[in-house]
Write a protein that holds these residues in place. Structure first.
Motif, mmCIF file in Angstrom:
data_model
loop_
_atom_site.group_PDB
_atom_site.id
_atom_site.type_symbol
_atom_site.label_atom_id
_atom_site.label_comp_id
_atom_site.label_asym_id
_atom_site.label_seq_id
_atom_site.Cartn_x
_atom_site.Cartn_y
_atom_site.Cartn_z
ATOM 1 N N ALA A 37 35.902 -6.249 47.470
ATOM 2 C CA ALA A 37 37.120 -6.817 46.886
ATOM 3 C C ALA A 37 37.586 -8.067 47.630
ATOM 4 C CB ALA A 37 38.237 -5.774 46.885
ATOM 5 N N ASP A 38 37.303 -8.129 48.936
ATOM 6 C CA ASP A 38 37.771 -9.263 49.733
ATOM 7 C C ASP A 38 36.863 -9.421 50.944
ATOM 8 O OD1 ASP A 38 40.155 -11.218 50.321
ATOM 9 O OD2 ASP A 38 39.748 -10.186 52.216
ATOM 10 N N ALA A 39 36.589 -10.659 51.337
ATOM 11 C CA ALA A 39 35.712 -10.925 52.477
ATOM 12 C C ALA A 39 36.363 -11.865 53.480
ATOM 13 C CB ALA A 39 34.380 -11.486 52.006
ATOM 14 N N LYS B 192 33.007 -15.205 64.922
ATOM 15 C CA LYS B 192 34.277 -14.502 64.708
ATOM 16 C C LYS B 192 34.010 -13.197 63.951
ATOM 17 C CE LYS B 192 35.181 -16.659 60.225
ATOM 18 N NZ LYS B 192 36.145 -17.356 59.357
ATOM 19 N N ASP B 193 34.958 -12.245 64.068
ATOM 20 C CA ASP B 193 34.889 -11.025 63.268
ATOM 21 C C ASP B 193 35.176 -11.362 61.805
ATOM 22 O OD1 ASP B 193 34.578 -9.759 65.677
ATOM 23 O OD2 ASP B 193 36.525 -8.740 65.646
ATOM 24 N N VAL B 194 34.554 -10.591 60.900
ATOM 25 C CA VAL B 194 34.860 -10.712 59.473
ATOM 26 C C VAL B 194 35.214 -9.330 58.951
ATOM 27 C CG1 VAL B 194 34.031 -11.328 57.175
ATOM 28 C CG2 VAL B 194 33.293 -12.661 59.163
ATOM 29 N N THR B 195 36.416 -9.166 58.428
ATOM 30 C CA THR B 195 36.843 -7.887 57.855
ATOM 31 C C THR B 195 36.637 -7.921 56.350
ATOM 32 O OG1 THR B 195 38.470 -7.512 59.596
ATOM 33 C CG2 THR B 195 38.770 -6.298 57.543
ATOM 34 N N VAL B 196 35.886 -6.931 55.859
ATOM 35 C CA VAL B 196 35.538 -6.862 54.443
ATOM 36 C C VAL B 196 36.248 -5.654 53.830
ATOM 37 C CG1 VAL B 196 33.654 -6.659 52.771
ATOM 38 C CG2 VAL B 196 33.294 -7.893 54.934
ATOM 39 N N THR B 197 36.861 -5.859 52.670
ATOM 40 C CA THR B 197 37.552 -4.779 51.950
ATOM 41 C C THR B 197 36.705 -4.348 50.764
ATOM 42 O OG1 THR B 197 39.693 -5.720 52.565
ATOM 43 C CG2 THR B 197 39.672 -4.120 50.764
ATOM 44 N N LEU B 198 36.505 -3.034 50.649
ATOM 45 C CA LEU B 198 35.745 -2.483 49.527
ATOM 46 C C LEU B 198 36.638 -1.504 48.772
ATOM 47 C CD1 LEU B 198 33.622 -2.501 52.228
ATOM 48 C CD2 LEU B 198 32.041 -2.281 50.296
ATOM 49 N N ASN B 199 36.389 -1.378 47.470
ATOM 50 C CA ASN B 199 37.136 -0.398 46.694
ATOM 51 C C ASN B 199 36.245 0.282 45.668
ATOM 52 O OD1 ASN B 199 36.854 -2.194 44.538
ATOM 53 N ND2 ASN B 199 38.943 -2.985 44.707
ATOM 54 N N VAL C 10 35.959 -2.587 56.533
ATOM 55 C CA VAL C 10 34.965 -2.545 57.609
ATOM 56 C C VAL C 10 34.933 -3.923 58.260
ATOM 57 C CG1 VAL C 10 33.541 -0.773 56.525
ATOM 58 C CG2 VAL C 10 33.038 -3.180 56.084
ATOM 59 N N THR C 11 34.638 -3.950 59.534
ATOM 60 C CA THR C 11 34.605 -5.222 60.260
ATOM 61 C C THR C 11 33.193 -5.504 60.767
ATOM 62 O OG1 THR C 11 36.909 -5.036 60.945
ATOM 63 C CG2 THR C 11 35.505 -6.505 62.236
ATOM 64 N N ILE C 12 32.683 -6.671 60.390
ATOM 65 C CA ILE C 12 31.421 -7.152 60.943
ATOM 66 C C ILE C 12 31.776 -7.925 62.213
ATOM 67 C CG2 ILE C 12 29.379 -8.579 60.561
ATOM 68 C CD1 ILE C 12 29.806 -8.179 57.544
ATOM 69 N N PRO C 13 31.416 -7.387 63.373
ATOM 70 C CA PRO C 13 31.838 -8.043 64.630
ATOM 71 C C PRO C 13 31.190 -9.410 64.809
ATOM 72 C CG PRO C 13 31.124 -5.758 65.001
ATOM 73 C CD PRO C 13 30.682 -6.132 63.614
ATOM 74 N N ALA C 14 31.853 -10.251 65.567
ATOM 75 C CA ALA C 14 31.287 -11.560 65.923
ATOM 76 C C ALA C 14 29.919 -11.364 66.556
ATOM 77 C CB ALA C 14 32.227 -12.269 66.901
ATOM 78 N N GLY C 15 28.975 -12.192 66.136
ATOM 79 C CA GLY C 15 27.623 -12.101 66.685
ATOM 80 C C GLY C 15 26.742 -11.082 65.996
ATOM 81 N N GLN C 16 27.285 -10.345 65.019
ATOM 82 C CA GLN C 16 26.495 -9.357 64.295
ATOM 83 C C GLN C 16 26.516 -9.671 62.804
ATOM 84 O OE1 GLN C 16 27.174 -5.238 65.422
ATOM 85 N NE2 GLN C 16 27.837 -5.830 67.485
ATOM 86 N N THR C 17 25.672 -8.966 62.055
ATOM 87 C CA THR C 17 25.547 -9.291 60.630
ATOM 88 C C THR C 17 25.792 -8.102 59.703
ATOM 89 O OG1 THR C 17 23.149 -8.889 60.741
ATOM 90 C CG2 THR C 17 23.915 -11.175 61.051
ATOM 91 N N THR C 18 25.991 -6.895 60.237
ATOM 92 C CA THR C 18 26.177 -5.746 59.355
ATOM 93 C C THR C 18 27.297 -4.836 59.852
ATOM 94 O OG1 THR C 18 24.537 -4.376 60.518
ATOM 95 C CG2 THR C 18 23.737 -5.705 58.659
ATOM 96 N N LEU D 135 28.159 9.130 52.080
ATOM 97 C CA LEU D 135 27.393 8.132 51.346
ATOM 98 C C LEU D 135 27.703 6.801 52.021
ATOM 99 C CD1 LEU D 135 25.703 7.072 48.971
ATOM 100 C CD2 LEU D 135 27.800 7.028 47.617
ATOM 101 N N VAL D 136 26.716 6.267 52.747
ATOM 102 C CA VAL D 136 26.945 5.091 53.582
ATOM 103 C C VAL D 136 26.379 3.849 52.901
ATOM 104 C CG1 VAL D 136 26.532 4.026 55.831
ATOM 105 C CG2 VAL D 136 26.900 6.505 55.669
ATOM 106 N N THR D 137 27.216 2.841 52.765
ATOM 107 C CA THR D 137 26.805 1.561 52.189
ATOM 108 C C THR D 137 26.900 0.479 53.264
ATOM 109 O OG1 THR D 137 27.698 2.207 50.033
ATOM 110 C CG2 THR D 137 27.264 -0.132 50.383
ATOM 111 N N THR D 138 25.814 -0.215 53.494
ATOM 112 C CA THR D 138 25.813 -1.296 54.481
ATOM 113 C C THR D 138 26.346 -2.583 53.855
ATOM 114 O OG1 THR D 138 23.949 -0.365 55.699
ATOM 115 C CG2 THR D 138 24.350 -2.716 55.982
ATOM 116 N N VAL D 139 27.248 -3.230 54.574
ATOM 117 C CA VAL D 139 27.772 -4.539 54.182
ATOM 118 C C VAL D 139 27.069 -5.585 55.042
ATOM 119 C CG1 VAL D 139 29.832 -5.962 53.949
ATOM 120 C CG2 VAL D 139 29.989 -3.480 53.637
ATOM 121 N N LEU D 140 26.547 -6.620 54.411
ATOM 122 C CA LEU D 140 25.730 -7.614 55.107
ATOM 123 C C LEU D 140 26.372 -9.002 55.083
ATOM 124 C CD1 LEU D 140 22.956 -8.504 56.393
ATOM 125 C CD2 LEU D 140 22.193 -8.935 54.041
#
Length: 282
Positions: free
Chosen positions: A149-151, A52-59, A116-124, A38-43
């Motif tokens: 939970a955290d962005a 810069k990279d953004v690491t998002v935490t989900l729970n 999950v990490t949204i790489p620099a220059g990307q949005t998902t 079950l795949v959920t896209t983070v935007l």
């Protein structure tokens, strides 16, 4: 436009009839022992990607289920008392806005990573929960709330939680077209049918219930039991008007074409009625 992190599936699902900020998304999975993703896209919602990279935490936020169930129980009590006071019918407890949900059992899912990490220059980026559906019970209303939970310092926007309403079905369930014929001891009354609409409903992972021949109007129903080698055993469904429905020759299921090829019979007043039928799932 300020930068924020969201779950676009929540926005796609639209506001649910929930009072605590959740959004519903109904999913249905076939009953299987193999994990199903079950795949959920983070935007990253921004005018342009970040440098810069953004690491998002989900729970999985099962506390949200308890809060939601409490809200639904309170609402049902309030509406029921109002109905009694107004001398009108008490609302049905099965109405969506009153439903009570069970958390998905912990042995029925696994999360490879909460981050999950949204790489620099990307949005998902994609977050995955693997669901093991043969751990679930048919007919139970399960819920899996996935929440940000955290962005990593970025703002978390309104679409931060999605409530997955999880149900299960047999992989053989669905709408189908059937073509077949029935042979009587008196061949002058033989008959056939083409492209007859049939509905195959789940009994369990490898058994479905379906109309026998063209006799649903007479309450003739059968179970099709799909065996590991894709052979099929035909028996009468519980409650069928005729309990003698049974296999009568080769019965198989072709998974490539999702087609049942059946030979079966039932006993009538003058002897066996023999049916040959092809049922193809749409």
């Amino acid at each position: 436009m300020p930068t924020s992190i969201e779950l676009p599936v929540a926005a796609h699902a639209g506001p649910a009839m929930f009072d605590n900020g959740g959004f519903k998304f109904i999913i249905e999975k076939s009953i299987n022992s193999a994990p199903q993703p079950l795949v959920t896209t983070v935007l990253l919602s921004a005018t342009k990607p970040l440098s810069k990279d953004v690491t998002v935490t989900l729970n999985v936020d099962n506390g949200a289920i308890a809060a939601l169930n409490a809200t639904h129980k309170t609402l049902y009590t309030k509406d029921s008392l109002a109905a009694v006071k107004a001398n009108t019918d008490v609302p049905a407890a099965t109405d969506f806005k009153y439903e009570i949900y069970q958390p998905l059992p912990t042995d029925a899912y696994s999360i490879p990573s909460t981050k999950v990490t949204i790489p620099a220059g990307q949005t998902t980026a994609d977050h995955t929960v693997n669901i093991i559906t043969d751990k679930l019970t048919l007919g139970v209303k399960y819920m899996l709330p996935v929440a940000i939970a955290d962005a990593q310092g970025e703002k978390i926007n309104y679409y931060s939680t999605v409530y997955y309403l999880v149900s299960i079905k047999s992989e053989y369930e669905g709408e189908a077209k059937a073509s077949g014929s029935i042979a009587f001891p008196d061949p002058s009354i033989n008959r056939s049918w083409t492209d007859r609409a049939k509905t195959l409903t789940t009994v369990n992972g490898n058994i479905i219930r379906v109309e026998a021949a063209d006799l649903g109007g007479s309450n003739y129903y059968m179970w099709l039991i799909v065996n590991p080698d894709n052979s099929v055993t035909v028996i009468s469904a519980p409650g069928s008007a005729n309990p003698s429905i049974q296999s009568n020759g080769s019965c198989t299921f072709d998974p490539a074409t999702r087609t049942f090829s059946l030979n079966y019979k039932y006993v009538g007043g003058t002897g066996d009625r023999r049916i040959t039928e092809i049922i193809k799932l749409n």
